[in-house]
Design a protein around this motif. Sequence first.
Motif, PDB file in Angstrom:
ATOM      1  N   UNK A 280     -38.238 -55.107  32.449  1.00  0.00           N
ATOM      2  CA  UNK A 280     -38.751 -55.541  31.152  1.00  0.00           C
ATOM      3  C   UNK A 280     -40.197 -55.137  30.944  1.00  0.00           C
ATOM      4  N   UNK A 281     -41.024 -55.254  32.002  1.00  0.00           N
ATOM      5  CA  UNK A 281     -42.444 -54.912  31.888  1.00  0.00           C
ATOM      6  C   UNK A 281     -42.633 -53.430  31.597  1.00  0.00           C
ATOM      7  N   UNK A 282     -41.902 -52.580  32.309  1.00  0.00           N
ATOM      8  CA  UNK A 282     -42.009 -51.133  32.079  1.00  0.00           C
ATOM      9  C   UNK A 282     -41.545 -50.782  30.669  1.00  0.00           C
ATOM     10  N   UNK A 283     -40.490 -51.447  30.195  1.00  0.00           N
ATOM     11  CA  UNK A 283     -40.008 -51.215  28.825  1.00  0.00           C
ATOM     12  C   UNK A 283     -41.059 -51.639  27.803  1.00  0.00           C
ATOM     13  N   UNK A 284     -41.719 -52.789  28.046  1.00  0.00           N
ATOM     14  CA  UNK A 284     -42.777 -53.251  27.152  1.00  0.00           C
ATOM     15  C   UNK A 284     -43.905 -52.220  27.087  1.00  0.00           C
ATOM     16  N   UNK A 285     -44.314 -51.702  28.237  1.00  0.00           N
ATOM     17  CA  UNK A 285     -45.413 -50.726  28.280  1.00  0.00           C
ATOM     18  C   UNK A 285     -45.090 -49.500  27.442  1.00  0.00           C
ATOM     19  N   UNK A 286     -43.865 -49.012  27.588  1.00  0.00           N
ATOM     20  CA  UNK A 286     -43.470 -47.827  26.833  1.00  0.00           C
ATOM     21  C   UNK A 286     -43.319 -48.146  25.345  1.00  0.00           C
ATOM     22  N   UNK A 287     -42.866 -49.354  25.043  1.00  0.00           N
ATOM     23  CA  UNK A 287     -42.659 -49.759  23.655  1.00  0.00           C
ATOM     24  C   UNK A 287     -43.974 -49.858  22.887  1.00  0.00           C
ATOM     25  N   UNK A 288     -44.995 -50.449  23.550  1.00  0.00           N
ATOM     26  CA  UNK A 288     -46.281 -50.665  22.881  1.00  0.00           C
ATOM     27  C   UNK A 288     -47.266 -49.527  23.113  1.00  0.00           C
ATOM     28  N   UNK A 289     -46.876 -48.536  23.914  1.00  0.00           N
ATOM     29  CA  UNK A 289     -47.728 -47.387  24.133  1.00  0.00           C
ATOM     30  C   UNK A 289     -48.938 -47.667  24.999  1.00  0.00           C
ATOM     31  N   UNK A 290     -48.884 -48.724  25.838  1.00  0.00           N
ATOM     32  CA  UNK A 290     -49.972 -49.010  26.765  1.00  0.00           C
ATOM     33  C   UNK A 290     -49.508 -48.654  28.171  1.00  0.00           C
TER      34      UNK A 290
ATOM     35  N   UNK B  82     -34.427 -56.660  21.514  1.00  0.00           N
ATOM     36  CA  UNK B  82     -34.242 -58.064  21.881  1.00  0.00           C
ATOM     37  C   UNK B  82     -33.847 -58.199  23.347  1.00  0.00           C
ATOM     38  N   UNK B  83     -33.024 -57.283  23.834  1.00  0.00           N
ATOM     39  CA  UNK B  83     -32.571 -57.353  25.228  1.00  0.00           C
ATOM     40  C   UNK B  83     -33.738 -57.207  26.209  1.00  0.00           C
ATOM     41  N   UNK B  84     -34.762 -56.420  25.837  1.00  0.00           N
ATOM     42  CA  UNK B  84     -35.928 -56.264  26.700  1.00  0.00           C
ATOM     43  C   UNK B  84     -36.657 -57.592  26.846  1.00  0.00           C
ATOM     44  N   UNK B  85     -36.817 -58.304  25.728  1.00  0.00           N
ATOM     45  CA  UNK B  85     -37.483 -59.608  25.754  1.00  0.00           C
ATOM     46  C   UNK B  85     -36.673 -60.601  26.581  1.00  0.00           C
ATOM     47  N   UNK B  86     -35.360 -60.631  26.349  1.00  0.00           N
ATOM     48  CA  UNK B  86     -34.491 -61.556  27.093  1.00  0.00           C
ATOM     49  C   UNK B  86     -34.558 -61.255  28.586  1.00  0.00           C
ATOM     50  N   UNK B  87     -34.523 -59.966  28.941  1.00  0.00           N
ATOM     51  CA  UNK B  87     -34.572 -59.549  30.337  1.00  0.00           C
ATOM     52  C   UNK B  87     -35.885 -59.990  30.986  1.00  0.00           C
ATOM     53  N   UNK B  88     -36.987 -59.789  30.281  1.00  0.00           N
ATOM     54  CA  UNK B  88     -38.302 -60.133  30.816  1.00  0.00           C
ATOM     55  C   UNK B  88     -38.434 -61.647  31.009  1.00  0.00           C
TER      56      UNK B  88
ATOM     57  N   UNK C 122     -35.472 -64.818  43.475  1.00  0.00           N
ATOM     58  CA  UNK C 122     -36.690 -64.007  43.454  1.00  0.00           C
ATOM     59  C   UNK C 122     -36.357 -62.523  43.333  1.00  0.00           C
ATOM     60  N   UNK C 123     -35.394 -62.079  44.133  1.00  0.00           N
ATOM     61  CA  UNK C 123     -35.019 -60.660  44.104  1.00  0.00           C
ATOM     62  C   UNK C 123     -34.446 -60.281  42.745  1.00  0.00           C
ATOM     63  N   UNK C 124     -33.533 -61.108  42.229  1.00  0.00           N
ATOM     64  CA  UNK C 124     -32.915 -60.816  40.930  1.00  0.00           C
ATOM     65  C   UNK C 124     -33.946 -60.887  39.800  1.00  0.00           C
ATOM     66  N   UNK C 125     -34.762 -61.949  39.820  1.00  0.00           N
ATOM     67  CA  UNK C 125     -35.765 -62.110  38.771  1.00  0.00           C
ATOM     68  C   UNK C 125     -36.797 -61.010  38.781  1.00  0.00           C
ATOM     69  N   UNK C 126     -37.200 -60.562  39.986  1.00  0.00           N
ATOM     70  CA  UNK C 126     -38.193 -59.486  40.092  1.00  0.00           C
ATOM     71  C   UNK C 126     -37.669 -58.202  39.460  1.00  0.00           C
ATOM     72  N   UNK C 127     -36.396 -57.891  39.710  1.00  0.00           N
ATOM     73  CA  UNK C 127     -35.812 -56.685  39.131  1.00  0.00           C
ATOM     74  C   UNK C 127     -35.805 -56.725  37.617  1.00  0.00           C
ATOM     75  N   UNK C 128     -35.413 -57.850  37.062  1.00  0.00           N
ATOM     76  CA  UNK C 128     -35.386 -57.988  35.595  1.00  0.00           C
ATOM     77  C   UNK C 128     -36.793 -57.939  35.011  1.00  0.00           C
TER      78      UNK C 128
END
Length: 367
Positions: free
Chosen positions: A200-210, A3-9, A190-196
């Motif tokens: 989140x995007x990298x976590x999604x990629x690893x989570x879904x295996x893409x 859930x934290x990954x989704x919230x972060x993204x 922008x800086x803070x949002x980009x980091x989050x």
Amino acid sequence: MDVMTIILFVAGLALLIIGAEGLVRGASRTALGLGISPLVVGLTVVAFGTSAPELAVSIQSTLAGPGGADVALGNVVGSNIANVLLILGISAAITPLVVQQQLIRLDVPLMIGVSIMVFIMAMDGVISRIDGLILFSGIVIYTVFAIRQSRRETAEIQQEYREEFDVGRPQSIVDWLKNIGLIVGGLALLVLGAGWLVDGAISFARMFGVSELVIGLTIVAVGTSLPEIATSIIAALRGERDIAVGNVVGSNIFNLLSVLGLTGIVAPAGVNVASAALNFDIPVMIAVAVACLPIFFTGRLIARWEGWLFLGYYIAYTLYLILAASQHTFLPAFSSVMVLFVLPLTALTLLFMAWRAFRTERRIITS
């Protein structure tokens, strides 16, 4: 699913949108207060501001370690594809879009040329610091040229930009402070949002295996293109139909020259280019840019059916990425239908329409 990954993204995406809006408004009003014309503000400050999310995400991605470079490149390439197929598609579906002559003669050919140049630079597998410096010097030249060209624009077009970007009234000291606050606050968000968003995007990629490249080409690319989506759709709804088109073309040029250029300069070892991007996604970006010429040329108008055509191709492109990432059994059949039937028929149709429009224009000139 974490859930934290989704919230972060989602939170990162929201901060990017809010930050870009604040930066655009603050910078636009400040520039006008300094005596810069509204059209120049639209062509430079606003174009850069709407590309600020791509810039923030791309730079943050390259500094995020393994996988970040794929997100950075996918973000730029995917945003350029989405800008034309998705944003112009939606805008033209709302109302036919007017195409200025300068776009056909200068800006679209420039977009095509820069896209091809990026492909050539990427052939060695990396956008190096030298490549980045060359690209960024291009945006400096383009901005100076845009400022010089803006002096030739009519009062009606300048007023259109003034109304679209809410600039033009006299500014007090309080207004100046508000504008500076918007700029500083927008950059911080922008800086803070980009980091989050990148985390989140990298976590999604690893989570879904893409791959991180697919995430960058789809979710991140559309997310960072939201300022362009909002600007173009609002402009189309208000009847400011040339702004909707100019915003997309200008943003694509800024993405390649400024965003990719600065990212290549900042990245310690340059931006690595995945073979999938070099063999498929960058050629698609070039093809989309080239397709703009015949569509823009026919009547200098993007018709509703052409908008739906753009949208259909964006859905097909996204579907291909999903099928390829999952290695679905339907992928070979889907690819064959697109390559053997849909793409050739579309190309023939566009070429025929461009030829007919060219003959009509020549007949008008000679008569």
